[in-house]
Design an enzyme around this catalytic site. Structure first.
Site, short mmCIF file in Angstrom:
data_model
loop_
_atom_site.label_atom_id
_atom_site.label_comp_id
_atom_site.label_asym_id
_atom_site.label_seq_id
_atom_site.Cartn_x
_atom_site.Cartn_y
_atom_site.Cartn_z
CB SER A 168 7.25 -24.07 -52.58
OG SER A 168 8.66 -24.08 -52.38
CG ASP B 249 9.74 -19.92 -49.48
OD1 ASP B 249 10.18 -20.53 -48.56
OD2 ASP B 249 10.03 -20.69 -50.83
CG ASP C 10 8.19 -24.76 -48.57
OD1 ASP C 10 8.79 -23.49 -49.10
OD2 ASP C 10 8.65 -25.36 -49.28
CG ASP D 187 11.93 -24.93 -49.39
OD1 ASP D 187 11.44 -23.61 -49.69
OD2 ASP D 187 11.84 -25.42 -50.37
#
Length: 448
Positions: A100, A240, A242, A244
């Site tokens: 992440s 960010d 990833d 999400d």
């Protein structure tokens, strides 16, 4: 052995804590547990742009194939794309290799079930138990029964089509800046906004395996703030690593965090009769300004512990449509089963276009109250002193009474360190700074 899984899967420094062996074991045990060993599992695998992703993907996929599973490799895609495509492709599970918003040396492995939901603790514990018991009683396929790997090169197109379908109309006439964090959104977000007709300006979309989240993205928004003003954009959006989560910047370069974004979206949904039960789910870390604003708009807020998994749990339990965190993890349950940065970005953009208002004007729906966050050093066995000690409890009650609903005290023990976190919100920064420091001193004095 301590618990392998944290609040967001297994995470650690790649090749030190999260080794190829750990990835192989997780692939093998996950494939077994998630299909109860009853049939050949079909598992979708995606990753972000970290240099360690290929190493971990190879090991994870080897584990899946060794259980006779089919690994469907999507390459670099956002985490929410894996959740969505697991459902779309009728897979038994999905796995994301990502850490992440963490720096490049970290990586992680996170599972989704066939419905695209993060796994409950019980299933994660079963996966760990299979590994700890050295795969005792787990079948070992040979010959034709060993699994196969399939590569889907254009999976990102399926995700882009899905994302575009979450809004009505297009984004023509909008001038938008995107910061892709040199991460998993570097293709999907740019293509989606261009397809929808926006005039797109992009920074940090040249991943090289080593620059993910480095001074960019939703955790480092300085460059986007300058870029939006410099290019004369209507607003900017930062993802960010990833993708999400998503945060915004208004036309003046001011950060519009997840609390403001949720307030804007919830009001719009209520005005258009799409906010079930007129309720939104947030965590205890949301600013009290959000609670004041939503009370004025007659929107109820449900509070959960910190973590998007707890937000989702509450949403599923009661059928609420929107929930999220100040950090920009926002879940729109009508569209996806997890925080989805691109879907969030599109909802906000669509509202800006439909309302014909500037983001700064929409964000004026709420006023963020000043906040202070301090740590009180305590021993691990004294972390509940703020509940048990009468003087401390009395002091907290007195402070809250003085604030008359225009501020609050939030105290919570750290899950990992010998600390108690003391957070205050109120109308005057100097005042709450002094009160917080006095409260920390009192807590530390009582634990000596």
């Amino acid at each position: 052995m301590s618990r392998m899984f944290g609040t967001d899967g297994v995470r650690g420094i790649a090749n030190e804590e999260l080794t190829a062996e750990v990835a192989y074991n997780l692939g093998k045990a996950g494939a077994y547990v998630l299909t109860e060993g009853t049939h050949k599992p079909k598992i979708v695998v995606g990753m972000d742009t970290r240099i360690s992703g290929h190493m971990l993907e190879s090991a994870l996929v080897a584990g899946i194939l060794s259980m006779g599973g089919e690994a469907i490799c999507l390459g670099i895609v956002p985490t929410p794309a894996v959740a969505h495509l697991t459902r779309k492709y009728g897979a038994d599970a999905g796995v994301v290799i990502s850490a992440s918003h963490n720096p490049v040396e970290y990586n992680g492995i996170k599972f989704f079930d066939k419905g695209g939901y993060k796994l409950p603790d019980e299933l994660e514990d079963r996966i760990q138990s299979v590994i700890e018991n050295n795969f005792e009683g787990v079948p070992c396929p040979t010959g034709e029964d060993i699994g196969e790997k399939t590569i889907i090169d254009d999976a990102i197109k399926d995700y882009i089509e899905f994302a575009k379908g979450t809004i009505k109309g297009d984004l023509k006439g909008l001038r938008v800046a995107l910061d892709c964090a040199n991460g998993a959104s570097y293709k999907a977000s740019v293509e989606t906004f261009k397809d929808l007709g926006a005039e797109v300006y992009v920074i940090n979309n040249e991943p090289n395996g080593k620059n993910i989240n480095k001074d960019c993205g939703s955790t480092h928004m300085e460059s986007l703030r300058k870029y939006v003003v410099e290019k004369g954009c209507d607003f900017g959006l930062a993802f960010d690593g990833d993708a999400d989560r998503c945060l915004a910047v208004d036309e003046k370069g001011n950060i519009v965090n997840g609390d403001f974004m949720m307030a804007i979206c919830a009001k719009y949904m209520k005005d258009h009769k799409k906010l079930d039960k007129n309720t939104m789910v947030v965590t205890v870390m949301s600013n009290i300004g959000l609670f004041i604003a939503m009370e004025r708009e007659k929107i109820d807020l449900i509070k959960t512990k910190v973590g998007d998994r707890y937000v989702l749990e509450e949403m599923l339990k009661e059928g609420y449509k929107i929930g999220g965190e100040q950090s920009g993890h926002i879940i729109f349950l009508d569209y996806n089963t997890t925080g989805d940065g691109l879907v969030t970005a599109l909802q906000l953009s669509s509202i800006i276009k439909d309302s014909n208002k500037k983001l700064s004007e929409l964000a004026s729906i709420m006023k963020e109250l000043p906040q202070v966050l301090l740590n009180a050093k305590v021993t691990n066995n004294m972390k509940n002193i703020y509940i048990e000690d009468e003087e401390i409890a009395g002091e907290i009650k007195k402070i809250e009474e003085q604030m008359e609903g225009k501020g609050r005290v939030l105290i919570r023990p750290s899950g990992t360190e010998p600390l108690v976190r003391v957070m205050l919100e109120g109308e005057n920064q100097e005042e709450i700074d002094k009160i917080a420091h006095d409260l920390v001193k009192l807590i530390e004095k009582k634990t000596k």
